[in-house]
Scaffold this motif. Structure first.
Motif, mmCIF file in Angstrom:
data_model
loop_
_atom_site.group_PDB
_atom_site.id
_atom_site.type_symbol
_atom_site.label_atom_id
_atom_site.label_comp_id
_atom_site.label_asym_id
_atom_site.label_seq_id
_atom_site.Cartn_x
_atom_site.Cartn_y
_atom_site.Cartn_z
ATOM 1 N N MET A 1 0.843 -1.193 0.000
ATOM 2 C CA MET A 1 0.000 0.000 0.000
ATOM 3 C C MET A 1 0.878 1.242 0.000
ATOM 4 S SD MET A 1 -2.815 1.188 2.832
ATOM 5 C CE MET A 1 -3.659 2.755 2.663
ATOM 6 N N ALA A 2 0.599 2.147 -0.920
ATOM 7 C CA ALA A 2 1.390 3.369 -1.026
ATOM 8 C C ALA A 2 0.530 4.577 -0.716
ATOM 9 C CB ALA A 2 1.980 3.498 -2.423
ATOM 10 N N CYS A 3 1.135 5.577 -0.099
ATOM 11 C CA CYS A 3 0.454 6.827 0.214
ATOM 12 C C CYS A 3 0.927 7.889 -0.771
ATOM 13 C CB CYS A 3 0.771 7.261 1.650
ATOM 14 S SG CYS A 3 0.208 8.930 2.054
ATOM 15 N N LEU A 4 -0.017 8.474 -1.508
ATOM 16 C CA LEU A 4 0.329 9.531 -2.451
ATOM 17 C C LEU A 4 0.165 10.879 -1.769
ATOM 18 C CD1 LEU A 4 1.064 10.412 -5.321
ATOM 19 C CD2 LEU A 4 -1.373 10.416 -5.859
ATOM 20 N N TRP A 119 6.858 -5.260 -1.358
ATOM 21 C CA TRP A 119 6.103 -4.275 -2.122
ATOM 22 C C TRP A 119 6.530 -4.314 -3.589
ATOM 23 C CZ3 TRP A 119 8.227 -3.300 2.627
ATOM 24 C CH2 TRP A 119 7.411 -2.771 3.631
ATOM 25 N N ASP A 120 5.582 -4.123 -4.489
ATOM 26 C CA ASP A 120 5.890 -3.788 -5.872
ATOM 27 C C ASP A 120 5.981 -2.270 -5.920
ATOM 28 O OD1 ASP A 120 5.895 -6.397 -6.936
ATOM 29 O OD2 ASP A 120 3.701 -6.404 -7.007
ATOM 30 N N LEU A 121 7.111 -1.761 -6.359
ATOM 31 C CA LEU A 121 7.360 -0.324 -6.321
ATOM 32 C C LEU A 121 6.964 0.351 -7.632
ATOM 33 C CD1 LEU A 121 10.909 -0.281 -4.651
ATOM 34 C CD2 LEU A 121 8.663 -0.286 -3.530
ATOM 35 N N ALA A 122 6.626 1.625 -7.529
ATOM 36 C CA ALA A 122 6.419 2.467 -8.701
ATOM 37 C C ALA A 122 7.666 3.332 -8.877
ATOM 38 C CB ALA A 122 5.188 3.350 -8.509
ATOM 39 N N GLU A 123 7.832 3.893 -10.072
ATOM 40 C CA GLU A 123 8.941 4.818 -10.282
ATOM 41 C C GLU A 123 8.596 6.134 -9.581
ATOM 42 O OE1 GLU A 123 11.180 4.170 -14.295
ATOM 43 O OE2 GLU A 123 9.034 3.977 -14.707
ATOM 44 N N ASN A 124 9.283 6.378 -8.498
ATOM 45 C CA ASN A 124 8.939 7.464 -7.569
ATOM 46 C C ASN A 124 9.975 8.583 -7.670
ATOM 47 O OD1 ASN A 124 7.701 8.825 -5.394
ATOM 48 N ND2 ASN A 124 8.928 7.723 -3.878
ATOM 49 N N LEU A 125 10.117 9.178 -8.849
ATOM 50 C CA LEU A 125 11.206 10.130 -9.084
ATOM 51 C C LEU A 125 11.026 11.434 -8.328
ATOM 52 C CD1 LEU A 125 11.749 9.611 -12.935
ATOM 53 C CD2 LEU A 125 12.702 8.331 -10.995
ATOM 54 N N GLN A 126 9.791 11.760 -7.954
ATOM 55 C CA GLN A 126 9.529 13.023 -7.255
ATOM 56 C C GLN A 126 9.381 12.839 -5.738
ATOM 57 O OE1 GLN A 126 9.805 15.878 -8.963
ATOM 58 N NE2 GLN A 126 10.286 14.504 -10.677
ATOM 59 N N GLY A 127 9.514 11.619 -5.269
ATOM 60 C CA GLY A 127 9.451 11.382 -3.829
ATOM 61 C C GLY A 127 8.087 11.605 -3.222
ATOM 62 N N VAL A 128 7.009 11.333 -3.993
ATOM 63 C CA VAL A 128 5.661 11.587 -3.488
ATOM 64 C C VAL A 128 4.973 10.321 -2.977
ATOM 65 C CG1 VAL A 128 5.313 13.604 -4.939
ATOM 66 C CG2 VAL A 128 4.681 11.353 -5.807
ATOM 67 N N LEU A 129 5.627 9.182 -3.083
ATOM 68 C CA LEU A 129 5.021 7.929 -2.635
ATOM 69 C C LEU A 129 5.677 7.426 -1.356
ATOM 70 C CD1 LEU A 129 4.726 5.905 -5.970
ATOM 71 C CD2 LEU A 129 2.879 7.053 -4.740
ATOM 72 N N GLU A 130 4.847 6.919 -0.452
ATOM 73 C CA GLU A 130 5.341 6.227 0.734
ATOM 74 C C GLU A 130 4.653 4.871 0.799
ATOM 75 O OE1 GLU A 130 4.688 8.559 4.185
ATOM 76 O OE2 GLU A 130 6.245 10.017 3.707
ATOM 77 N N TYR A 131 5.380 3.865 1.185
ATOM 78 C CA TYR A 131 4.842 2.513 1.280
ATOM 79 C C TYR A 131 4.602 2.190 2.750
ATOM 80 C CZ TYR A 131 6.129 2.420 -3.567
ATOM 81 O OH TYR A 131 6.207 2.739 -4.902
#
Length: 204
Positions: A1-4, A119-131
């Motif tokens: 689960m990721a927090c946007l 976790w399956d990760l997304a490409e988080n280049l802007q640092g806006v996702l937290e797992y």
């Protein structure tokens, strides 16, 4: 689960108040398969600096995207979320596996062990996702090992930032122990008070 992060971070717990950065024992942080020895230390920084344009980052060896990062803490912590900022052009890690309180494991160990969470990760280049972690399983954490087995197709895996959020527990536990000790009746104290006519006396 990721927090946007689609909210105002000043009104939530995204600030350094929850950052575990200051509780990481940075001198003992290590990584397996890093192309530049010691470069893993550069990915731990204050939350506000997560997108800093520093050239330093963690990168795996050419043709081998797997990374294993060992992170010990200066006191026990509870971990509520993990944030990973990877590289561009397919070099971001695409999967993360986590082990807690397991020192000295290598790739063979990691591949054969059951992770506490994956976790399956997304490409988080802007640092806006937290797992988000399964919080009940991330209590009393003395060390955490992050296993990144694969990426999005790049020849190497790059990580520019690793953020851990939660709270330290060691200090609180010490305070509670002290309070309990002070509240417990001490027979020698009672005897000393009786012999001195009821006056307060402290006996070790």
């Amino acid at each position: 689960m990721a927090c946007l992060h689609d909210h105002s971070c000043e009104d939530h717990d995204c600030s350094t108040n929850w950052s575990l950065y200051k509780h990481i024992d940075l001198t003992k942080v290590t990584a397996l398969n890093e192309s530049v020895p010691g470069s893993v230390k550069s990915v731990f920084k204050a939350w506000e600096q997560r997108l800093s344009s520093s050239e330093e980052h963690l990168e795996s060896n050419e043709g081998d995207p797997e990374l294993l990062v060992y992170i010990p803490f200066t006191s026990d912590v509870k971990i509520k979320s993990i944030s990973i900022v990877g590289g561009a052009d397919g070099t971001s890690p695409s999967k993360m596996r986590v082990f807690i309180n397991r020192d000295g494991i290598d790739f063979s160990d990691a591949q054969g062990m059951q992770a506490i969470q994956e976790w399956d990760l997304a490409e988080n280049l802007q640092g806006v996702l937290e797992y988000q972690t399964r919080y009940s399983k991330f209590q009393s954490v003395a060390s955490i090992t992050l296993h990144f087995p694969e990426n999005f197709g790049g020849d190497t895996t790059q990580i520019h930032y690793i953020g851990l959020k939660g709270e330290a527990t060691q200090l609180k536990r010490d305070v509670v122990a002290t309070i309990v000790y002070e509240l417990m009746p001490n027979p020698s104290d009672h005897k000393a008070r009786s012999e001195s006519g009821g006056g307060l006396s402290h006996v070790e």
